[in-house]
Design an enzyme around this catalytic site. Sequence first.
Site, PDB file in Angstrom:
ATOM      1  N   GLY A 132      65.992  40.394  37.476  1.00 35.13           N
ATOM      2  CA  GLY A 132      65.775  39.222  36.638  1.00 35.13           C
ATOM      3  C   GLY A 132      64.314  39.018  36.258  1.00 35.13           C
ATOM      4  N   THR A 133      63.417  39.238  37.204  1.00 31.69           N
ATOM      5  CA  THR A 133      61.997  39.030  36.929  1.00 31.69           C
ATOM      6  C   THR A 133      61.508  39.982  35.840  1.00 31.69           C
ATOM      7  OG1 THR A 133      61.521  38.126  39.108  1.00 31.69           O
ATOM      8  CG2 THR A 133      59.687  39.151  37.956  1.00 31.69           C
ATOM      9  N   ASN A 141      68.024  27.309  38.803  1.00 27.84           N
ATOM     10  CA  ASN A 141      68.323  27.892  40.114  1.00 27.84           C
ATOM     11  C   ASN A 141      68.202  26.897  41.251  1.00 27.84           C
ATOM     12  OD1 ASN A 141      65.583  28.311  39.003  1.00 27.84           O
ATOM     13  ND2 ASN A 141      65.104  29.021  41.060  1.00 27.84           N
ATOM     14  N   SER A 157      70.433  39.397  36.718  1.00 27.80           N
ATOM     15  CA  SER A 157      70.042  40.003  37.993  1.00 27.80           C
ATOM     16  C   SER A 157      71.302  40.403  38.755  1.00 27.80           C
ATOM     17  CB  SER A 157      69.235  38.987  38.799  1.00 27.80           C
ATOM     18  OG  SER A 157      69.153  39.403  40.141  1.00 27.80           O
ATOM     19  N   HIS A 168      71.909  41.035  42.051  1.00 27.01           N
ATOM     20  CA  HIS A 168      72.250  40.536  43.393  1.00 27.01           C
ATOM     21  C   HIS A 168      72.702  39.081  43.421  1.00 27.01           C
ATOM     22  CE1 HIS A 168      68.517  38.211  44.474  1.00 27.01           C
ATOM     23  NE2 HIS A 168      68.102  38.858  43.414  1.00 27.01           N
ATOM     24  N   THR A 180      63.294  56.587  35.356  1.00 24.57           N
ATOM     25  CA  THR A 180      64.566  57.183  35.742  1.00 24.57           C
ATOM     26  C   THR A 180      65.550  56.086  36.138  1.00 24.57           C
ATOM     27  OG1 THR A 180      63.442  59.167  36.493  1.00 24.57           O
ATOM     28  CG2 THR A 180      65.660  58.780  37.367  1.00 24.57           C
ATOM     29  N   CYS A 212      56.541  23.225  52.082  1.00 27.62           N
ATOM     30  CA  CYS A 212      56.480  24.218  53.140  1.00 27.62           C
ATOM     31  C   CYS A 212      57.377  25.412  52.857  1.00 27.62           C
ATOM     32  CB  CYS A 212      56.870  23.582  54.469  1.00 27.62           C
ATOM     33  SG  CYS A 212      55.549  22.550  55.052  1.00 27.62           S
TER      34      CYS A 212
END
Lengths: 387, 128
Positions: free
Chosen positions: A71-72, A151, A199, A201, A237, A325
Amino acid sequence: MKTIYLDHAATTPTDREVVAAMTPYFTDKFGNPSTLYGVGREAKAAIEEAREKVASLLGADPGEVFFTSGGTESDNQALVGIVYANEKKGNHLITCAIEHHAVLDTAEFLKRRGFEATILPVDKYGMVDPEDVRRAINGKTVLVSIMHANNEVGTVQPVAEIGKIAREAGVAFHTDAVQTFGHLPIDVNAMKIDLLSISGHKLYGPKGVGAIYIRKGTRIIPFMHGGGQESRRRAGTHNVPGIVGLGKAAEIAAVEMGSEEAHLSILRDELIASILERVEDVRLNGHPTERLPNNINVCIEGAEGEAMLLSLDMEGICVSSGSACTSGTLNPSHVLLAMGIPAEIAHGSLRVTLGRSTTKKEIDYLLEVLPPIVERLRKMSPLKRTR
Amino acid sequence: MYSEKVMEHFRNPRNVGEIENPDGVGEVGNPVCGDVMKITIRVNHDRIDDVKFQTLGCGAAIATSSMVTEMAMGKKLDEAMTISKQAVAEALDGLPPAKMHCSVLAADGLHAAIEDYRARQNRKEEQA
């Protein structure tokens, strides 16, 4: 202790059928698809079959789907590729404040290179107003990039409306569909989408593989240079096992999507209602109805997100948070802040994202352990809550 | 990402709560940045007889608060003033770099409570 995995927006377990489909392409069918002999042709046929499966889930032509590393990369390719290919036409792009960092940071990068970027605001539900898009388009605009669904808070954007506005203005429209591909219906023609990021995954496929849809005739320059793979659009590839896995995941999603959406949205609504009922001073983040079927995001006042996350982990439950955090910076989630949620409230955010295997029993267990965790953390806090 | 010791203090924090009519109070942090800490102490003959903490914050903030109270308990005030953020982090077998500010906060909270106690003593002496 059995793990209860409720962070499917972060990643999903690779489907066993997907793994089975991939396995031969590591060993027996290891050929490079760019070669002419038997094992190469075999690999080539496999990636073309995967391309068809991905395209069919988008209502696209297989020739408009290009495989990437995820995705990135697809987001970077869309923004950088369109903007640099259209320098003669203009230098302006439009996106919104709650995009994934893969889009936002790329827009920032382009700004530093002299391009102009309009970052549209969102309302309190995380929704972009299509009229804001219309107003932001000027003679120099070359790209509109608005995600399909967020997301973190799960808000689903009015992409068809935005696509229509961009099309009428003659501006390319990109959507980051990482959270929706294989989960919600997508039709690139009906929604007037010119570029779309995928993406692997996030839909029970493998990590390290993705795709970008690029409408035929779109002016774009490649992001990766080298061999002539992917019709010279993406050198390198082919990740044959990964691509085969993504294709298989898309094939399974095409079958499962409808029932999965129905099953998860019922569990989602039950979970939201129960958390609001059982824990005091909780607010739902994101849109009440226009949201991903698997997304629950709440702010729990007087308890910090990471502390809740660690406490739930001790009970074997995996969730995520938009607290400072966990964001890896000193600020809480840019998404929650953009929605106007005060920082002190945003620190108490908790995201639960359901998946294909999530059961009512798992949800019930979360509901059983969460209230005492919140109670314990609130008791430890020096701040006296007003209610 | 957290050491076992941090997790142990997070699971079983020592000295949680608030001392009634404390001799010194230290309040540090603010809700906007996500961590708020309050340390109360009881002092007897220049020694910390009791110390308690209340913290709203992440795992590291809770663990460092717990650790700092454990380190300060029974110490002379001058000694307690020398407890540094590095000492707190080391006692917890280290903290991830992004979390070092939590240990600053815990040490600052303790020092603020001691300073509060000393300021109260000075006021008493002036009044006497």
